[in-house]
Design a protein around this motif. Structure first.
Motif, mmCIF file in Angstrom:
data_model
loop_
_atom_site.group_PDB
_atom_site.id
_atom_site.type_symbol
_atom_site.label_atom_id
_atom_site.label_comp_id
_atom_site.label_asym_id
_atom_site.label_seq_id
_atom_site.Cartn_x
_atom_site.Cartn_y
_atom_site.Cartn_z
ATOM 1 N N LEU A 214 0.858 -1.179 0.000
ATOM 2 C CA LEU A 214 0.000 0.000 0.000
ATOM 3 C C LEU A 214 0.897 1.233 0.000
ATOM 4 O O LEU A 214 1.951 1.241 0.642
ATOM 5 C CB LEU A 214 -0.904 0.019 1.236
ATOM 6 N N ILE A 215 0.494 2.273 -0.726
ATOM 7 C CA ILE A 215 1.278 3.497 -0.783
ATOM 8 C C ILE A 215 0.347 4.691 -0.679
ATOM 9 O O ILE A 215 -0.753 4.683 -1.249
ATOM 10 C CB ILE A 215 2.115 3.560 -2.090
ATOM 11 N N SER A 216 0.755 5.694 0.063
ATOM 12 C CA SER A 216 -0.010 6.937 0.173
ATOM 13 C C SER A 216 0.974 8.086 0.339
ATOM 14 O O SER A 216 2.104 7.901 0.817
ATOM 15 C CB SER A 216 -0.975 6.886 1.363
ATOM 16 N N LEU A 238 5.638 10.393 2.411
ATOM 17 C CA LEU A 238 5.081 9.260 1.655
ATOM 18 C C LEU A 238 5.154 8.038 2.549
ATOM 19 O O LEU A 238 6.136 7.841 3.257
ATOM 20 C CB LEU A 238 5.869 9.068 0.364
ATOM 21 N N SER A 239 4.128 7.204 2.540
ATOM 22 C CA SER A 239 4.088 6.019 3.391
ATOM 23 C C SER A 239 3.926 4.763 2.544
ATOM 24 O O SER A 239 3.093 4.726 1.628
ATOM 25 C CB SER A 239 2.933 6.121 4.391
ATOM 26 N N VAL A 240 4.741 3.758 2.854
ATOM 27 C CA VAL A 240 4.694 2.473 2.149
ATOM 28 C C VAL A 240 4.522 1.367 3.180
ATOM 29 O O VAL A 240 5.205 1.345 4.196
ATOM 30 C CB VAL A 240 5.986 2.235 1.347
ATOM 31 N N ARG A 249 10.138 -1.038 -5.297
ATOM 32 C CA ARG A 249 10.694 0.188 -5.872
ATOM 33 C C ARG A 249 9.556 1.179 -6.072
ATOM 34 O O ARG A 249 8.447 0.775 -6.433
ATOM 35 C CB ARG A 249 11.382 -0.081 -7.211
ATOM 36 N N ILE A 250 9.854 2.449 -5.857
ATOM 37 C CA ILE A 250 8.841 3.490 -6.025
ATOM 38 C C ILE A 250 9.299 4.437 -7.136
ATOM 39 O O ILE A 250 10.385 5.010 -7.066
ATOM 40 C CB ILE A 250 8.625 4.283 -4.732
ATOM 41 N N ALA A 251 8.458 4.556 -8.139
ATOM 42 C CA ALA A 251 8.736 5.454 -9.264
ATOM 43 C C ALA A 251 7.780 6.641 -9.214
ATOM 44 O O ALA A 251 6.614 6.503 -8.829
ATOM 45 C CB ALA A 251 8.584 4.712 -10.588
ATOM 46 N N LEU A 252 8.270 7.826 -9.609
ATOM 47 C CA LEU A 252 7.440 9.014 -9.783
ATOM 48 C C LEU A 252 7.457 9.404 -11.250
ATOM 49 O O LEU A 252 8.537 9.451 -11.878
ATOM 50 C CB LEU A 252 7.972 10.178 -8.932
ATOM 51 N N ASN A 253 6.288 9.681 -11.804
ATOM 52 C CA ASN A 253 6.273 10.041 -13.223
ATOM 53 C C ASN A 253 6.605 11.520 -13.406
ATOM 54 O O ASN A 253 6.902 12.243 -12.449
ATOM 55 C CB ASN A 253 4.938 9.660 -13.874
ATOM 56 N N GLY A 304 6.193 -5.287 6.808
ATOM 57 C CA GLY A 304 4.833 -5.566 7.245
ATOM 58 C C GLY A 304 4.167 -4.374 7.874
ATOM 59 O O GLY A 304 2.941 -4.308 7.963
ATOM 60 N N SER A 305 4.959 -3.415 8.330
ATOM 61 C CA SER A 305 4.445 -2.193 8.935
ATOM 62 C C SER A 305 4.633 -1.019 7.977
ATOM 63 O O SER A 305 5.389 -1.102 7.008
ATOM 64 C CB SER A 305 5.176 -1.900 10.257
ATOM 65 N N ALA A 306 3.946 0.091 8.256
ATOM 66 C CA ALA A 306 4.082 1.286 7.435
ATOM 67 C C ALA A 306 5.481 1.874 7.600
ATOM 68 O O ALA A 306 5.984 2.003 8.715
ATOM 69 C CB ALA A 306 3.027 2.302 7.812
ATOM 70 N N GLN A 307 6.109 2.210 6.480
ATOM 71 C CA GLN A 307 7.437 2.802 6.479
ATOM 72 C C GLN A 307 7.351 4.212 5.896
ATOM 73 O O GLN A 307 6.964 4.383 4.734
ATOM 74 C CB GLN A 307 8.404 1.952 5.640
ATOM 75 N N PRO A 308 7.725 5.238 6.657
ATOM 76 C CA PRO A 308 7.661 6.612 6.143
ATOM 77 C C PRO A 308 8.872 6.939 5.276
ATOM 78 O O PRO A 308 9.996 6.529 5.571
ATOM 79 C CB PRO A 308 7.647 7.451 7.424
ATOM 80 N N ILE A 309 8.631 7.667 4.213
ATOM 81 C CA ILE A 309 9.691 8.134 3.313
ATOM 82 C C ILE A 309 9.481 9.626 3.095
ATOM 83 O O ILE A 309 8.368 10.057 2.765
ATOM 84 C CB ILE A 309 9.662 7.375 1.971
ATOM 85 N N THR A 310 10.531 10.405 3.273
ATOM 86 C CA THR A 310 10.426 11.850 3.071
ATOM 87 C C THR A 310 10.627 12.188 1.596
ATOM 88 O O THR A 310 11.560 11.694 0.950
ATOM 89 C CB THR A 310 11.473 12.602 3.909
ATOM 90 N N VAL A 311 9.745 13.010 1.075
ATOM 91 C CA VAL A 311 9.828 13.507 -0.303
ATOM 92 C C VAL A 311 10.309 14.958 -0.238
ATOM 93 O O VAL A 311 9.701 15.793 0.453
ATOM 94 C CB VAL A 311 8.460 13.430 -1.005
ATOM 95 N N TYR A 312 11.396 15.249 -0.944
ATOM 96 C CA TYR A 312 11.971 16.595 -0.941
ATOM 97 C C TYR A 312 11.611 17.309 -2.242
ATOM 98 O O TYR A 312 11.859 16.790 -3.340
ATOM 99 C CB TYR A 312 13.491 16.529 -0.791
ATOM 100 N N GLY A 313 11.032 18.496 -2.114
ATOM 101 C CA GLY A 313 10.704 19.308 -3.276
ATOM 102 C C GLY A 313 11.574 20.561 -3.338
ATOM 103 O O GLY A 313 11.903 21.144 -2.298
ATOM 104 N N ARG A 314 11.921 20.981 -4.538
ATOM 105 C CA ARG A 314 12.787 22.150 -4.721
ATOM 106 C C ARG A 314 12.365 22.917 -5.966
ATOM 107 O O ARG A 314 12.208 22.321 -7.040
ATOM 108 C CB ARG A 314 14.242 21.721 -4.835
#
Length: 336
Positions: A214-216, A238-240, A249-253, A304-314
């Motif tokens: 799951l991704i959000s 972002l949470s996975v 793997r997480i891709a951004l278009n 198995g648990s939610a893993q947070p990922i920081t998204v950096y914008g510039r």
């Protein structure tokens, strides 16, 4: 009709008084039980059933000591232990190597603790299912009665359950030697089923655990700015949540404005003017894209648990267009 803790088959008939060799016996079969496509993410209860048959046969001239079987009745207890891969106490467990997945078996679809299917040898666990039936008069014969066993994997048991080698993984348990019936034929007064004879039967259980994710994500909001004479930075979360041991793997278009992962842009709808911006997984790092045009993807392994990922914008320094709201929509895709 449930009666006591045994499977009771009441077989009524009349037998002659002549002696003869014993032929009364019972047996049982149970289909294998399979939980399919079990996803530990997000975690819900899973259910599977097994169909069983108890068969009892007796002869017209079959004596039941200490007297002849004038009114042929039989009481049968269908028993099950813990099965292979369990540790010696409930709940039962399915296994794959050293990995374990807890589950249990029940006599009915209430799935209540009081309905756990067991045996007299399994402390604190009731013995199963009770049915009744009648046999033809004045003959020997056979009676067959169906029963159902209900299996459940509780959502809580799926926390941290892993797959192997990024593939669907089968967890299993064998009830070879761990399942039996005990039975006693009688006339009018029902004895305990354990006072008679016994027989064994076998069945298998398995659950196929699947990879799932799951991704959000939240929005990158750069806020209000007057001039773009210096870089503007912001972050989003972002949470996975993926099956334990499942690589992803997480891709951004490239977004809806430019469609270019290496040159994303936000647009002011009213005028069509645009602003360049970048997304990365580390501060001012490599462009986070789909692996093309020199961009990179974020990878990891599920727990198995939610893993947070920081998204950096510039937003880099650039010529400032006319005032207004500028936006873009980027799609995140997780591959597992």
């Amino acid at each position: 009709m449930r009666r006591g803790q045994g499977l009771a088959l009441l077989l009524f008939g009349w037998l002659g008084l002549a002696g003869g060799a014993r032929a009364d016996s019972c047996s049982a079969t149970l289909s294998d039980i399979s939980f399919t496509s079990v996803s530990p993410v997000p975690g819900s209860d899973y259910f599977a059933n097994g169909s069983g048959v108890v068969t009892c046969t007796w002869s017209l001239l079959s004596p039941t000591p200490p007297f002849l079987l004038l009114f042929p009745n039989v009481v049968v207890c269908v028993n099950a232990g813990l099965g292979a891969n369990s540790t010696g106490s409930n709940p039962r467990a399915l296994g794959n190597g050293a990995l374990r997945l807890n589950y249990n078996l029940y006599r009915d679809n209430s799935y209540a603790a009081a309905s756990i299917w067991g045996s007299p040898a399994l402390a604190g666990t009731p013995t199963p299912i009770t049915v009744t039936g009648s046999a033809p008069l004045l003959t020997g014969g056979t009676i067959m009665r169906n029963f159902t066993v209900y299996g459940k994997i509780a959502a809580a048991a799926l926390t941290g359950v892993a797959t192997v080698s990024d593939s669907n993984t089968v967890y299993s348990s064998s009830f070879t030697g761990a399942a039996s019936i005990s039975y006693a034929f009688y006339n009018l007064v029902q004895p305990a089923c354990t006072t008679g004879s016994s027989a064994t039967y076998t069945f298998q259980l398995q659950a196929t655990v699947v990879n799932n994710c799951l991704i959000s994500t939240g929005n990158l909001a750069f806020g209000n700015r007057s001039l773009l004479s210096s870089a503007i930075r912001t972050t989003a979360s972002l949470s996975v949540q993926c099956t334990n041991n499942n690589a992803y793997r997480i891709a951004l278009n490239g977004g809806t404005v430019s469609g270019n992962v290496a040159a994303r842009r936000m647009r002011k709808t009213a005028t069509g003017e645009t602003i360049a911006y970048e997304i990365s997984a580390v501060l001012d790092g490599a462009i986070w894209g789909d692996g093309l045009s020199g961009t990179s993807m974020v990878s990891g392994t599920g727990t198995g648990s939610a893993q947070p990922i920081t998204v950096y914008g510039r937003v880099p320094a650039q010529t400032t267009p006319s005032p207004g709201d500028y936006s873009d929509t980027v799609t995140a895709t997780i591959v597992f």
